[in-house]
Design an enzyme around this catalytic site. Sequence first.
Site, PDB file in Angstrom:
ATOM      1  N   ARG A  73      82.857 -18.790  16.479  1.00 42.37           N
ATOM      2  CA  ARG A  73      83.862 -20.209  17.288  1.00 42.37           C
ATOM      3  C   ARG A  73      85.603 -19.682  17.505  1.00 42.37           C
ATOM      4  NH1 ARG A  73      80.599 -22.769  13.340  1.00 42.37           N
ATOM      5  NH2 ARG A  73      79.140 -24.278  14.134  1.00 42.37           N
ATOM      6  N   LYS A 132      84.815 -24.635  10.925  1.00 41.66           N
ATOM      7  CA  LYS A 132      84.226 -25.890  10.797  1.00 41.66           C
ATOM      8  C   LYS A 132      83.875 -26.132   9.844  1.00 41.66           C
ATOM      9  CE  LYS A 132      81.401 -28.018  14.402  1.00 41.66           C
ATOM     10  NZ  LYS A 132      80.100 -28.483  14.917  1.00 41.66           N
ATOM     11  N   HIS A 148      82.827 -21.263  23.135  1.00 45.36           N
ATOM     12  CA  HIS A 148      81.627 -22.189  22.475  1.00 45.36           C
ATOM     13  C   HIS A 148      80.122 -21.480  23.286  1.00 45.36           C
ATOM     14  CE1 HIS A 148      80.860 -23.996  18.860  1.00 45.36           C
ATOM     15  NE2 HIS A 148      79.766 -24.998  19.542  1.00 45.36           N
ATOM     16  N   ARG A 160      78.459 -18.417  22.495  1.00 41.86           N
ATOM     17  CA  ARG A 160      78.236 -18.901  21.531  1.00 41.86           C
ATOM     18  C   ARG A 160      77.057 -19.946  21.748  1.00 41.86           C
ATOM     19  NH1 ARG A 160      78.659 -19.749  15.490  1.00 41.86           N
ATOM     20  NH2 ARG A 160      77.622 -21.727  15.447  1.00 41.86           N
ATOM     21  N   HIS A 170      74.169 -22.145  11.289  1.00 44.81           N
ATOM     22  CA  HIS A 170      74.017 -23.774  10.798  1.00 44.81           C
ATOM     23  C   HIS A 170      73.706 -24.236   9.175  1.00 44.81           C
ATOM     24  CE1 HIS A 170      73.493 -24.066  15.499  1.00 44.81           C
ATOM     25  NE2 HIS A 170      74.621 -24.104  14.829  1.00 44.81           N
ATOM     26  N   TYR A 224      68.483 -25.298  21.417  1.00 49.76           N
ATOM     27  CA  TYR A 224      68.696 -24.205  22.399  1.00 49.76           C
ATOM     28  C   TYR A 224      67.047 -24.341  22.924  1.00 49.76           C
ATOM     29  CZ  TYR A 224      73.054 -23.240  20.067  1.00 49.76           C
ATOM     30  OH  TYR A 224      74.305 -23.579  20.222  1.00 49.76           O
TER      31      TYR A 224
END
Length: 415
Positions: free
Chosen positions: A251, A276, A351, A354, A377, A386
């Site tokens: 990120r 984040k 992003h 990403r 994650h 995805y």
Amino acid sequence: MITDLTELIRLCKDELHDREYHSHHANVLTSEWDALLQWFGDNGIQEFNRDIAFSYCDDAIGSHIIVEGMTPKQKKRLRAIRMLLSYQERGDFEFRTPRVEYSFPGNTGAIILRYLQYERNQGRSEKTISCKRIALCSFNSYLLEKSLGFDDLGVDEIEDYFSLTCHNSLSLRHNNANHLRQLFHYLYDFGITEKDHALFVLKDQYRNECKVPTTYSEEEISRMIAAVDRSSAVGKRDYLVLLLAAEYGWRAGDIVNFRFDQIDWNKNTISFEQSKTDISVEFPLLASVGNAIIAYLKNGRPDSAAPEIIVASKGCTRGLPLATPTIHSIVSRYMQAAHVTHWQEKKHGPHSLRHSLATNLLKKNVSMPVISTVLGHQRTETTKIYLKVDVESLSRCALPIPSIASPLYEGVTDK
């Protein structure tokens, strides 16, 4: 903290000199600082602080934040005063003058501030706290405007708040609803409200209607990286930024916070806590990334004492860490340079790279747990979005449609 205005101005003038501000720009700033010093003397004020700074801006300039209709001259004057204030409080000039002030007046505002501090004490990241502050500031303004307390809330009041503030944006409503639920849980758990008002925050269909992530092919990303002129200092920096976004899926916040002490050259690893989520992650130091770092440090990075690796190359911010919007601008610039089709009509920041990394890994049959680990994650469920963009793999899952021999479907009926 330095409260003597004369000393503070002296330090800020030295900072302007060290950062090589253009003489005209520096004169504009110092002229406003001298005017503030004169105002201090005329009013017999001894100490400089936030309240005094805002009072001066409101009286002499018209506002202490940027407002609609403000002239360029007023913005420059406001910028000068806020630079003094931010240097006093943080030892650095603020990145830009804000257009919105997140204040929490009233009794409900005081309670929300206690809640934010509680969340901070629980270990929430400052990024998360900032998101909560923005959402709950507008909610507190709504409560004050409607003369409502927390115990006055029901479904109708909360839906009215959403209709006035979310502007038919399902994602904004979804995020604000989550912040409200967490606030209401806190109010109930600590006995501030008699019941848990989270029950009045209706569920939405955001998860069912969320958009497919924007992705770019490996060929398009390769063209972007190849478009960088790596012979210049800025090009070496931008090349490293693109590699971190494309090869690791970092990120923007992780890229600007990338520090020297996060690299273990002996083990060839990079370890840090994500900006984040504050979740610890570890990446192998790829040869391409390692060589890009070395090339940038040797021939691209300006002299700087900043612990961050990637810093600004030009202007008044030379040698200072980049801001996250700059990362977005860098990625967009090379999408345009690489003539990526329709990039302006899609998401085109870091992003999107990403998302592209995750999707391209999926196309190579990399398992979901591995992709989740790469992206940092916490749950594999987060990564499953995805699956929606891997159309080729999904098409192979489709079952053949059997032929229908029933007379009913042939338009024939028994007699």
